[in-house]
Write a protein that holds these residues in place. Structure first.
Motif, short mmCIF file in Angstrom:
data_model
loop_
_atom_site.label_atom_id
_atom_site.label_comp_id
_atom_site.label_asym_id
_atom_site.label_seq_id
_atom_site.Cartn_x
_atom_site.Cartn_y
_atom_site.Cartn_z
N UNK A 1 -7.30 10.27 41.13
CA UNK A 1 -8.06 10.40 39.88
C UNK A 1 -7.16 10.71 38.70
N UNK A 2 -5.98 11.29 38.98
CA UNK A 2 -5.09 11.67 37.89
C UNK A 2 -5.50 13.00 37.29
N UNK A 3 -5.46 13.09 35.96
CA UNK A 3 -5.75 14.33 35.26
C UNK A 3 -7.18 14.33 34.73
N UNK A 4 -7.91 15.42 35.01
CA UNK A 4 -9.28 15.58 34.55
C UNK A 4 -9.41 16.95 33.91
N UNK A 5 -10.25 17.06 32.86
CA UNK A 5 -10.49 18.37 32.28
C UNK A 5 -11.98 18.59 32.09
N UNK A 6 -12.44 19.80 32.46
CA UNK A 6 -13.83 20.20 32.32
C UNK A 6 -13.87 21.36 31.32
N UNK A 7 -14.72 21.26 30.31
CA UNK A 7 -14.69 22.20 29.18
C UNK A 7 -16.11 22.62 28.82
N UNK A 8 -16.28 23.88 28.47
CA UNK A 8 -17.60 24.32 28.01
C UNK A 8 -17.68 25.83 27.93
N UNK B 1 -0.54 35.61 32.46
CA UNK B 1 -0.35 35.01 31.12
C UNK B 1 0.68 33.89 31.21
N UNK B 2 0.41 32.80 30.52
CA UNK B 2 1.24 31.61 30.65
C UNK B 2 1.44 30.96 29.29
N UNK B 3 2.66 30.53 29.02
CA UNK B 3 2.92 29.73 27.82
C UNK B 3 2.60 28.28 28.11
N UNK B 4 1.84 27.67 27.20
CA UNK B 4 1.53 26.24 27.27
C UNK B 4 2.00 25.57 25.99
N UNK B 5 2.59 24.37 26.08
CA UNK B 5 2.88 23.63 24.86
C UNK B 5 1.61 23.41 24.06
N UNK B 6 1.69 23.45 22.76
CA UNK B 6 0.49 23.34 21.93
C UNK B 6 -0.19 21.98 22.04
N UNK B 7 0.52 21.00 22.56
CA UNK B 7 -0.11 19.69 22.75
C UNK B 7 -0.85 19.58 24.08
N UNK B 8 -0.73 20.58 24.95
CA UNK B 8 -1.45 20.54 26.23
C UNK B 8 -2.95 20.70 25.98
N UNK B 9 -3.80 19.96 26.70
CA UNK B 9 -5.25 20.06 26.46
C UNK B 9 -5.80 21.48 26.54
N UNK B 10 -5.29 22.30 27.44
CA UNK B 10 -5.80 23.66 27.56
C UNK B 10 -5.41 24.54 26.38
N UNK B 11 -4.38 24.16 25.65
CA UNK B 11 -3.96 24.94 24.48
C UNK B 11 -5.00 24.89 23.37
N UNK B 12 -5.84 23.87 23.38
CA UNK B 12 -6.85 23.70 22.33
C UNK B 12 -8.17 24.38 22.66
N UNK B 13 -8.22 25.17 23.74
CA UNK B 13 -9.44 25.88 24.11
C UNK B 13 -9.46 27.21 23.37
N UNK B 14 -10.40 27.34 22.44
CA UNK B 14 -10.43 28.50 21.55
C UNK B 14 -11.60 29.42 21.87
#
Length: 441
Positions: free
Chosen positions: A300-307, A274-287
């Protein structure tokens, strides 16, 4: 027009995912043929019970209980049985008979991936397992292929939909863990025995696979530090929310140089907790039950894959992508895609991980408490980034206590754990109410 050749496809298992794969192979045969360069003929489906009820109406003549005979006569084998045996033996048999294999079996790949890859290399066939991690999300092929010319430094992933649903419910409604778990079971997100999900074992298998592909080194389940979410309380969730964080179960694989690791070796930290993430982090918005993987690479920098991370149709999509790729490799006559294990970096113990801590303390409300705590942190080489204090009055005893919430700067796990143990020994500490790791600060 040149007539297309036919490739025989054997399917092992016909659960939610297997039934959808069979449906796609039958219903979309013409489209698949044009994409693969060959007709994909479903030659049979191996099951334990040919008469068991299924969600998809499939020809009964396809079903058999003789899985071994089926794989020996196939060009392509799809393994969706799950578990270690007989899946492992059947996959090895298939490859030794020249068949390419597609599997969604995360536990088997995490436990015995090296053996499977070695056999695939010897046989010159392709072994693919996109469906083993994050359902429909195409994450393994991008890591293996699209980012093969880059250097991945870190992977953070929400790779278990059950735990994400539970934590999301606790965050959005204030529910206790047991109530959120019961709701997940009612909705079909959690099994009757949810241990593999809530204790982090499922995510740990996926973490081993992600780490192996990202860092070109074979990591097994034994290399993954694992904590589940069963000890996360509604109070933890509420305190995290008040501090601007959300709690997620993360699979993390990151490269640490020798100075960071403190071991003299550059290595890879692979862990689930379990990990605390700031609410502005992209992973925090995964519901809900969705999955997402956040990748950091040098160029490439930062990449996010979602689904969608689970379910029959989404996971079948990943299986079919691997199947088309394997079929095309057969049609074109090339060798199977080999595993790249050129990195050979060590797996680091959890004590070498570099992270931040969130620490909740119930302390005596008296002068000098903050100074004592701050001095102890400094003695252990741990820097405090945020410290918040809330005063509580007990009406019955007419006494006051204070709740301290501390977020540290990044430090080694060993230094942070030693600091927490030292804090517990202070006379002014009533109790340590919470200790959670923090990322993204």
């Amino acid at each position: 027009m040149t007539e297309l050749r036919t490739l025989k496809v054997a399917l092992l298992g016909c659960g939610n995912v297997g039934a959808q794969v069979a449906r796609i192979l039958i219903d979309d045969a013409d489209t698949l043929a044009s994409r693969a360069g060959a007709r994909l003929e479903l030659s049979g489906i191996a099951v334990r019970d040919v008469d068991a009820p299924r969600d998809v109406d499939l020809p009964r003549a396809l079903f058999t209980t003789d899985a071994e005979a089926l794989v020996k006569d196939a060009d392509l084998v799809i393994e969706l049985m799950g578990g270690i045996e007989p899946a492992r033996t059947l996959i090895l048999t298939a490859m030794r008979n020249g068949a390419c294999v597609v599997t969604g079996n995360k536990a088997l790949v995490a436990k015995d991936g090296p053996t499977l890859h070695e056999e695939a290399d010897r046989a010159g066939v392709q072994l693919s397992y996109e469906a083993a991690v994050a359902g429909a999300i195409p994450i393994l092929r991008p890591i293996r292929d699209s980012l093969s010319g880059d250097r991945i430094t870190r992977v953070l992933g929400i790779v278990n939909g059950t735990t994400n649903f539970i934590l999301d419910q606790m965050d959005s409604t204030g529910a206790q863990f047991a109530d959120a778990l019961a709701q997940a079971q009612r909705l079909g997100y959690a099994e009757a025995d949810p241990t593999a999900d809530v204790e982090g074992h499922d995510a740990a298998s996926k973490a081993a696979i992600l780490a192996s592909l990202s860092f070109h080194t074979r990591f097994s389940l034994d290399d993954v530090y694992c904590e589940g979410i069963s000890s996360v309380t509604a109070a933890d969730i509420a305190a995290a929310k008040d501090a601007g964080f959300v709690i997620k179960l993360l699979a993390i694989a990151e490269k640490l140089d020798a100075a960071e690791a403190g071991t003299g070796d550059t290595g890879i930290s692979v862990r689930v907790h379990p990990t605390l993430l700031p609410r502005e982090h992209p992973l925090a918005a995964v519901h809900g039950a969705f999955n997402a993987v956040f990748v950091e690479a040098e160029n490439a920098g930062e990449l996010m894959f979602y689904g969608q991370g689970a379910g029959g149709k989404p996971t079948a999509s990943a299986v079919m992508g691997d199947l088309i790729s394997a079929a095309r490799s057969i049609v074109l006559g090339g060798p199977g895609r080999a595993e790249t294990t050129t990195g050979q970096v060590v797996a680091l113990p959890i004590t070498s991980a570099v992270t931040s801590y969130y620490i909740g303390l119930d302390v005596a409300d008296q002068p000098g408490v903050l100074a004592q705590i701050a001095r102890l942190f400094a003695e252990h080489g741990v820097s405090i980034e945020i410290m918040r204090q809330t005063i509580h009055r007990d009406a019955d005893s007419n006494t006051e206590s204070a709740e301290l919430r501390i977020v540290t700067h990044r430090a080694s796990e060993a230094a942070l754990a030693a600091t927490v143990e030292a804090v517990k020994g202070l006379d002014v500490i009533n109790s340590v109410t919470s200790v959670l790791r923090v990322e993204g600060v």
